[in-house]
Design an enzyme around this catalytic site. Structure first.
Site, PDB file in Angstrom:
ATOM      1  CG  HIS A  37      -3.399   7.805  -4.952  1.00  0.00           C
ATOM      2  ND1 HIS A  37      -3.465   8.363  -6.202  1.00  0.00           N
ATOM      3  CD2 HIS A  37      -2.177   8.134  -4.457  1.00  0.00           C
ATOM      4  CE1 HIS A  37      -2.338   9.015  -6.461  1.00  0.00           C
ATOM      5  NE2 HIS A  37      -1.531   8.883  -5.415  1.00  0.00           N
ATOM      6  CD  GLN A 149       4.864  -4.284  -2.349  1.00  0.00           C
ATOM      7  OE1 GLN A 149       5.532  -4.901  -3.164  1.00  0.00           O
ATOM      8  NE2 GLN A 149       3.940  -4.858  -1.610  1.00  0.00           N
ATOM      9  CG  LEU A 185      -3.139   2.808 -12.253  1.00  0.00           C
ATOM     10  CD1 LEU A 185      -4.443   2.815 -11.452  1.00  0.00           C
ATOM     11  CD2 LEU A 185      -3.423   3.153 -13.714  1.00  0.00           C
TER      12      LEU A 185
HETATM   13  P1  AMP Z   1       1.802  10.048  -4.561  1.00  0.00           P
HETATM   14  O1  AMP Z   1       0.492  10.757  -4.493  1.00  0.00           O
HETATM   15  O2  AMP Z   1       2.272   9.781  -5.957  1.00  0.00           O
HETATM   16  O3  AMP Z   1       2.836  10.664  -3.665  1.00  0.00           O
HETATM   17  O4  AMP Z   1       1.549   8.600  -3.969  1.00  0.00           O
HETATM   18  C1  AMP Z   1       0.969   8.431  -2.710  1.00  0.00           C
HETATM   19  C2  AMP Z   1       1.052   6.979  -2.322  1.00  0.00           C
HETATM   20  O5  AMP Z   1       0.385   6.196  -3.290  1.00  0.00           O
HETATM   21  C3  AMP Z   1       2.497   6.467  -2.263  1.00  0.00           C
HETATM   22  O6  AMP Z   1       2.624   5.592  -1.150  1.00  0.00           O
HETATM   23  C4  AMP Z   1       2.625   5.716  -3.559  1.00  0.00           C
HETATM   24  O7  AMP Z   1       3.573   4.672  -3.504  1.00  0.00           O
HETATM   25  C5  AMP Z   1       1.228   5.149  -3.728  1.00  0.00           C
HETATM   26  N1  AMP Z   1       0.943   4.832  -5.137  1.00  0.00           N
HETATM   27  C6  AMP Z   1       1.033   5.669  -6.191  1.00  0.00           C
HETATM   28  N2  AMP Z   1       0.743   5.002  -7.335  1.00  0.00           N
HETATM   29  C7  AMP Z   1       0.501   3.714  -6.980  1.00  0.00           C
HETATM   30  C8  AMP Z   1       0.155   2.530  -7.711  1.00  0.00           C
HETATM   31  N3  AMP Z   1       0.022   2.514  -9.030  1.00  0.00           N
HETATM   32  N4  AMP Z   1      -0.043   1.387  -7.023  1.00  0.00           N
HETATM   33  C9  AMP Z   1       0.106   1.377  -5.663  1.00  0.00           C
HETATM   34  N5  AMP Z   1       0.420   2.455  -4.924  1.00  0.00           N
HETATM   35  C10 AMP Z   1       0.618   3.609  -5.566  1.00  0.00           C
END
Ligand code: AMP
Length: 296
Positions: A37, A149, A185
């Site tokens: 994030h 991605q 992650l």
């Molecule tokens: P989330 O909080 O899981 O809904 O994720 C929020 C944003 O962070 C989304 O656009 C996810 O794709 C991105 N995200 C989550 N984990 C990763 C990661 N390991 N690498 C890159 N982006 C991430």
């Protein structure tokens, strides 16, 4: 420290300062922030003057029996982390603030792409993503929005949403941030036990192995199916329950990922391998882009 807003009207009021003067980037999240994030925020800062991070565990994208109640909520820690990467505003609304009526009578459905892959095992999930992202776009009115991605299908759906609903927003896809052992992650990694955590990197390793096989053109004689079956078997052998493993066409250059879930064309140059697999309580997602050289 970023300024935190819990109400739409207060955030909008704060942002009126910038419209037409300075550019705004939005980074939507569900909180429990990790380096993945934070990388999105760093990228957002390269593309805009002001960065707004939303933190909202969105109930409409969780199905019955999923982890909505147990999803980790760590707002204070999240805000402290966001301060280290220079986020300007945090928008952390309550459920009532986002959804005066729940479920919302209005829906945002991005079509066929939402019923494949993750959409097949999580019916309605992407409709929930569609409405919450549309609302966030309308609330913040950013110039740029950054998504990972890692959630490749989600990124593809958002690209389509922006195109179909004419949002004047540039969508940026950020590369996957991984632990040293290759595990992507994710907030859900903390559901893994110590022994499961040791197994978890197998997912990425198998995607890389499959990517190499695709590069070697072996698949042209065999077709994708036998490679997919063998990879699935190895992932299962390691202790996972595979939800899906698939290969789709990808568009690397523009990062417009909307073809990711189109039918795979065996002559495609840019492919993406997508996987979702359960390991204990955790449903892990990963994907791997692969460029395949075509014979002349
Ligand atoms: P989330 O909080 O899981 O809904 O994720 C929020 C944003 O962070 C989304 O656009 C996810 O794709 C991105 N995200 C989550 N984990 C990763 C990661 N390991 N690498 C890159 N982006 C991430």
């Amino acid at each position: 420290m970023p300024t935190i807003y819990h109400h739409i009207s207060a955030l909008r009021h704060a942002l009126t300062l910038y419209y037409g003067r300075q550019s705004i980037a939005l980074v939507p999240t569900m909180g429990n922030l990790h380096d993945g994030h934070l990388e999105l925020v760093r990228i957002a800062k390269q593309h805009a003057d002001i960065v707004v991070v939303s933190i909202f565990v969105n109930p409409t994208q969780f199905g019955i029996g999923e982890d909505f109640d147990s999803y980790p909520r760590t707002l204070e820690d999240d805000v402290a982390k966001l301060a280290t990467v220079g986020a300007d505003y945090v928008f952390a609304p309550s459920i009532d603030e986002m959804y005066p009526v729940l479920p919302p009578p209005t829906s945002v459905r991005a079509g066929e792409i939402t019923s494949q892959l993750c959409g097949q095992s999580r019916p309605g999930h992407f409709d929930g993503v569609g409405i919450v992202v549309s609302k966030l776009f309308n609330i913040v009115q950013p110039d740029v929005a950054v998504f990972g991605q890692k959630d490749y299908q989600q990124l593809a759906i958002i690209q389509q949403l922006v195109r179909d609903l004419s949002y004047p927003i540039k969508i940026i896809g950020a590369p996957i941030v991984r632990a040293e052992d290759g595990l992507a992650l994710s907030s859900r990694n903390q559901y893994l036990s110590d022994s499961e955590r040791k197994i978890a990197p197998v997912l990425h390793q198998e995607l890389q192995r499959l990517a190499e096989q695709l590069k070697n053109s072996e698949y042209r004689e065999q077709g994708f199916e036998s490679l997919l079956t063998a990879t699935k078997a190895r992932i299962t052998e390691a202790g996972f329950t595979v939800d899906y493993l698939d290969i789709k066409t990808a568009q690397l250059d523009s990062l417009e990922a909307n073809e990711a879930t189109g039918n795979c064309n065996i002559n495609s140059e840019n492919l993406v391998i997508l996987v979702a697999a359960w390991l204990g309580r955790a449903r892990l997602l990963d994907n791997q882009l692969v460029t395949v050289k075509l014979p002349l």
